[in-house]
Structures are given as structure tokens and as C-alpha cells.
Design a protein around this motif. Structure first.
Motif, PDB file in Angstrom:
ATOM      1  N   ALA A  95       0.835  -1.209   0.000  1.00 50.66           N
ATOM      2  CA  ALA A  95       0.000   0.000   0.000  1.00 50.66           C
ATOM      3  C   ALA A  95       0.868   1.256   0.000  1.00 50.66           C
ATOM      4  N   TYR A  96       1.972   1.248   0.739  1.00 45.65           N
ATOM      5  CA  TYR A  96       2.844   2.424   0.826  1.00 45.65           C
ATOM      6  C   TYR A  96       3.432   2.780  -0.536  1.00 45.65           C
ATOM      7  N   ASN A 101       3.192   6.095  -5.739  1.00 47.53           N
ATOM      8  CA  ASN A 101       3.147   6.228  -7.195  1.00 47.53           C
ATOM      9  C   ASN A 101       1.866   6.877  -7.704  1.00 47.53           C
ATOM     10  N   ILE A 102       0.934   7.240  -6.805  1.00 47.33           N
ATOM     11  CA  ILE A 102      -0.310   7.891  -7.228  1.00 47.33           C
ATOM     12  C   ILE A 102      -0.079   9.401  -7.267  1.00 47.33           C
ATOM     13  N   PRO A 103      -0.204  10.047  -8.437  1.00 42.76           N
ATOM     14  CA  PRO A 103       0.136  11.482  -8.536  1.00 42.76           C
ATOM     15  C   PRO A 103      -0.783  12.386  -7.720  1.00 42.76           C
ATOM     16  N   ILE A 117      -1.948   3.809   5.918  1.00 42.73           N
ATOM     17  CA  ILE A 117      -2.610   3.145   7.049  1.00 42.73           C
ATOM     18  C   ILE A 117      -4.079   2.893   6.741  1.00 42.73           C
ATOM     19  N   VAL A 118      -4.754   3.883   6.116  1.00 45.13           N
ATOM     20  CA  VAL A 118      -6.162   3.703   5.736  1.00 45.13           C
ATOM     21  C   VAL A 118      -6.305   2.543   4.753  1.00 45.13           C
ATOM     22  N   ALA A 119      -5.428   2.507   3.736  1.00 46.73           N
ATOM     23  CA  ALA A 119      -5.474   1.417   2.750  1.00 46.73           C
ATOM     24  C   ALA A 119      -5.180   0.069   3.404  1.00 46.73           C
ATOM     25  N   TRP A 120      -4.254   0.059   4.354  1.00 47.15           N
ATOM     26  CA  TRP A 120      -3.908  -1.189   5.048  1.00 47.15           C
ATOM     27  C   TRP A 120      -5.075  -1.701   5.887  1.00 47.15           C
ATOM     28  N   VAL A 121      -5.770  -0.803   6.570  1.00 43.98           N
ATOM     29  CA  VAL A 121      -6.939  -1.190   7.366  1.00 43.98           C
ATOM     30  C   VAL A 121      -8.040  -1.752   6.464  1.00 43.98           C
ATOM     31  N   MET A 122      -8.251  -1.140   5.288  1.00 45.78           N
ATOM     32  CA  MET A 122      -9.238  -1.660   4.336  1.00 45.78           C
ATOM     33  C   MET A 122      -8.839  -3.057   3.857  1.00 45.78           C
ATOM     34  N   SER A 376       9.338  -0.917 -13.866  1.00 45.66           N
ATOM     35  CA  SER A 376      10.088   0.319 -14.017  1.00 45.66           C
ATOM     36  C   SER A 376      10.658   0.674 -12.654  1.00 45.66           C
ATOM     37  N   SER A 377      11.353   1.805 -12.587  1.00 44.57           N
ATOM     38  CA  SER A 377      11.928   2.210 -11.309  1.00 44.57           C
ATOM     39  C   SER A 377      10.855   2.508 -10.269  1.00 44.57           C
ATOM     40  N   LYS A 378       9.612   2.785 -10.713  1.00 43.67           N
ATOM     41  CA  LYS A 378       8.528   3.099  -9.780  1.00 43.67           C
ATOM     42  C   LYS A 378       7.696   1.862  -9.428  1.00 43.67           C
ATOM     43  N   SER A 379       7.402   1.036 -10.428  1.00 42.41           N
ATOM     44  CA  SER A 379       6.490  -0.093 -10.198  1.00 42.41           C
ATOM     45  C   SER A 379       7.189  -1.352  -9.733  1.00 42.41           C
ATOM     46  N   SER A 380       8.511  -1.415  -9.841  1.00 40.37           N
ATOM     47  CA  SER A 380       9.218  -2.663  -9.543  1.00 40.37           C
ATOM     48  C   SER A 380       9.075  -3.061  -8.076  1.00 40.37           C
ATOM     49  N   ASN A 381       9.061  -2.083  -7.158  1.00 35.73           N
ATOM     50  CA  ASN A 381       8.934  -2.416  -5.735  1.00 35.73           C
ATOM     51  C   ASN A 381       7.609  -3.106  -5.440  1.00 35.73           C
ATOM     52  N   VAL A 382       6.519  -2.586  -6.026  1.00 33.53           N
ATOM     53  CA  VAL A 382       5.197  -3.174  -5.804  1.00 33.53           C
ATOM     54  C   VAL A 382       5.144  -4.586  -6.382  1.00 33.53           C
TER      55      VAL A 382
END
Length: 391
Positions: A95-96, A101-103, A117-122, A376-382
Motif C-alpha cells: 500500500a505504501y 506512485n499515485i500522482p 494506514i487507511v489502505a492497510w486497514v481496508m 520500471s523504477s517506480k512499479s518494480s517495488n510493488v
């Protein structure tokens, strides 16, 4: 003393598996990226090590290595650790990095953490709701007991294992059996490559014409002598650009279509080369071995599917697995003195283990290719954290 020795064995295994996950991460997944997030690397390696430890304990249980009380202690310890990683750590960091990556989300750190934290609780809420259609809740166990977590993880895990098994059952024979190999000759490859080179030559010629037309238009605009000062120069240049654009429109459109054709021809050429390599590989001793193995396990999977379908349709409860039945028949036919129960368990475990390993191996290879295609450098972690979650 026995418990201490068993603990040292498990600690050594954990270190070896952790190092294996670390090396796989750096050398395989992230080999094309210079920036390595230490948190992602650590989480992936820990998840890899815990997964391998659980599988190792299952093997130790079957072949009776270590003391039973030690196995049970380390099993519960590993279970608590991997459940914490699965339910708390991985969803939070996924989630972090998604929020990062969300503009539209402000990039201040405290706002990112709050949204995470909100996304994690959901995520925890939906994870808990997965268990509603299933008889997971039991009066013997509390709502927040480990059994509740295992039940929900089991629902997701069985679903993923079914997907992996289905993928392996289709992908493995298709990859290794000579029956599915496409017949490709050198003339086919040469013909496609010739068309590709001709298309590239046409693209170069068209782009050269476009560049020459633009240069000629610029020359004419510079040579013309305006009679009304600066405004006349601007008007002349604008008229020249408009005329050039109108004339070059069809040529640019043709170039665009030719470039698309070249991309398709290149992909087809790559597919033909892959098919040619598969033909050459199938002629080797290793390729022939995998071909025979593919036929054997395809037949084994078909038999298992047939027996499962028969049991479901006729509401039959199978008490003897196919391996035990065939060993029993062979022993009675040849009159051997044989421990049927022991060896049927070992052979069944070996066969199921080979199927699981080949399925996961094929899935990881395909997933690695998918990672290279979209990462990519942004999406690879997810993507890496999602891979750890699946693992």
C-alpha cells in the motif's frame, strides 16, 4: 541438548535460505536496476527464507528428522512469523509504494503514511471478510486466534495453488513436449528477416524524404524576401509550414504504418528463433529426457483429474491413492516382500513434490519475464512485494 542442536540446524537453514533469497533478488529480479530499496530487499529475502523453512519442516516431518517436539516448536514459531509478514508487513508496504506512485496524493511523508494506514486497514477488512462464506469461525477458538488467520490464508493459498497447478499442468507439457513444438525451417526465418529488412529500408527512405522536405521548406522560407517587414516574414513562414504539413501528412501516415509492420515482423522473427531453439533443444539428450518426463506427468495428471471427477460425480470417497494401489498390485503379482505403506508414502511425496516444484518453477520463470516486461523504477517495488505475497 537435542533441542539446541535442532535450533542450530533451523537457524543455519534460515540463514542459507535468506542468503538465497537475497542473491535471487539482486542477481535475477533487480539486475537491471541500480537503485535497490533495502526494505524491499529485506522483506523479500525474509519471506523467501520463511517459506523455505516451512517446506523444509514438512520434509523433516515426513522423513522423521529432528525431535518431534522441536519440529512442533519451530513450526509454530515459523507460522507466527510468516503470518505476521503476510498479514501485517507485506500489505502495508505494498500500500505504501502504491500510494507513493499515485500522482493525486500529496507527497508529504505524514500524508503518505496516513493514506497507507487507511489502505492497510481496508485490506485487513477485506481479508477478514474472505472467511465469511467458509466455516472458519469455530467456538473452540477466539476471533483473534491464529486459527482464524490460518483459515483465511488457507483459502487464498489453496486458490493460488490451484492457479499454479493449472498453469504448470498446461505450461510444462507445452514447453518441453516435442508434440507442441512448432515446425520452423531456416527458410522461414530468412523470409521474415528479409521482409523486416525491406520494411526498415522503406521506413528509412520515407523518413529521409520527410527530413529533406522540411529542410527544403525552411530554405524557401529563408530565401523569400518579405515586403512588409517582420509580419510578412512570419506570414510567409506560417504559410510554408502549413503547405509542408499538408504535403507530408500522407507520408508520415505511411511511415507510421510501416513502423507498426516492422514491430510485428520483429516479434514474429523472435518467435521463429525461439521455436528453432526449442527444436534444437529437443534433439539433445536433456530435451529428450524432458519430453519423456512431460508425457509421463501429463498422463499422471490426466489420471488424477479422471479419478477426481469420478469421485465427485459418484460421491465416492477415495481411500487408496493411485501409487499405493499400483504398488499393491505389483507386490501381489510378483510376490515381493515390500513395505507398501512406507514406500507408497515416499513415492507419492516425490511425485507430488516434483509436480509442485516444476509448477512453481515455471510460474516464477514466467513471472520474471512479466516483471522484466512491465517493471520500471517506480512499479518494480510493488511487483516484487506482490511476488513475495504469492510466494
Amino acid at each position: 541438548m537435542s533441542f539446541l542442536v535442532d535450533s542450530l540446524i533451523m537457524l543455519f537453514s534460515l540463514m542459507v535460505f535468506f542468503g538465497g533469497g537475497w542473491v535471487f533478488f539482486l542477481k535475477q529480479l533487480y539486475k537491471d536496476y541500480e537503485v535497490h530499496h533495502s526494505v524491499v530487499l529485506l522483506i523479500f529475502s525474509v519471506t523467501f527464507a520463511l517459506s523455505c523453512i516451512m517446506f523444509e519442516l514438512i520434509i523433516f516431518e515426513i522423513i522423521d528428522i529432528m525431535d518431534s517436539s522441536s519440529r512442533f516448536f519451530h513450526w509454530k514459531l515459523g507460522l507466527y512469523a510468516i503470518l505476521f509478514v503476510l498479514i501485517a508487513v507485506l500489505p502495508f508496504y505494498i500500500a505504501y509504494y502504491l500510494v507513493q506512485n499515485i500522482p493525486i496524493v500529496p507527497q508529504e511523508r505524514h500524508i503518505r503514511v496516513l493514506v497507507t494506514i487507511v489502505a492497510w486497514v481496508m485490506t485487513l477488512y477485506f481479508f477478514w471478510k474472505i472467511g465469511d462464506p467458509f466455516p472458519i469461525l469455530s467456538p473452540k477458538h477466539g476471533i483473534f486466534s491464529i486459527e482464524q488467520c490460518i483459515g483465511r490464508v488457507g483459502v487464498i493459498g489453496v486458490t493460488l495453488m490451484a492457479i499454479l497447478s493449472g498453469f504448470g499442468a498446461v505450461n510444462c507439457p507445452y514447453t518441453y513436449m516435442s508434440y507442441f513444438i512448432r515446425d520452423v525451417t531456416d527458410s522461414d526465418i530468412h523470409r521474415i528477416e528479409k521482409r523486416l529488412l525491406q520494411t526498415i529500408d522503406r521506413i528509412i527512405a520515407k523518413k529521409k524524404k520527410i527530413a529533406e522536405a522540411k529542410r527544403e521548406s525552411l530554405r524557401q522560407a529563408q530565401r523569400s524576401t518579405p515586403s512588409t517587414g517582420i509580419w510578412g516574414l512570419l506570414k510567409s513562414a506560417a504559410t510554408s509550414v502549413t503547405t509542408t504539413t499538408e504535403n507530408l501528412g500522407p507520408l508520415k501516415e505511411e511511415t507510421k504504418h510501416a513502423e507498426e509492420l516492422s514491430r510485428q515482423l520483429f516479434l514474429e522473427s523472435a518467435d521463429l528463433h525461439d521455436a528453432k531453439d526449442r527444436i534444437e533443444y529437443s534433439k539433445t539428450l536433456k530435451g529428450q529426457y524432458f519430453n519423456v518426463l512431460g508425457h509421463f506427468f501429463s498422463l499422471y495428471c490426466v489420471v488424477k483429474i479422471g479419478l477426481a471427477t469420478f469421485n465427485i460425480v459418484f460421491d465416492r470417497v477415495g481411500k487408496i491413492d493411485p501409487v499405493t494401489r499400483w504398488i499393491d498390485i505389483a507386490v501381489k503379482y510378483f510376490g515381493f516382500e515390500f513395505d507398501i505403506k512406507f514406500w507408497s508414502q515416499q513415492i507419492s511425496f516425490f511425485l507430488v513434490g516434483v509436480i509442485i516444484v516444476t509448477s512453481i518453477r515455471g510460474f516464477l520463470i514466467t513471472l520474471t519475464r512479466f516483471f522484466y516486461a512491465i517493471a520500471s523504477s517506480k512499479s518494480s517495488n510493488v511487483i516484487v512485494l506482490c511476488l513475495a505475497q504469492i510466494m
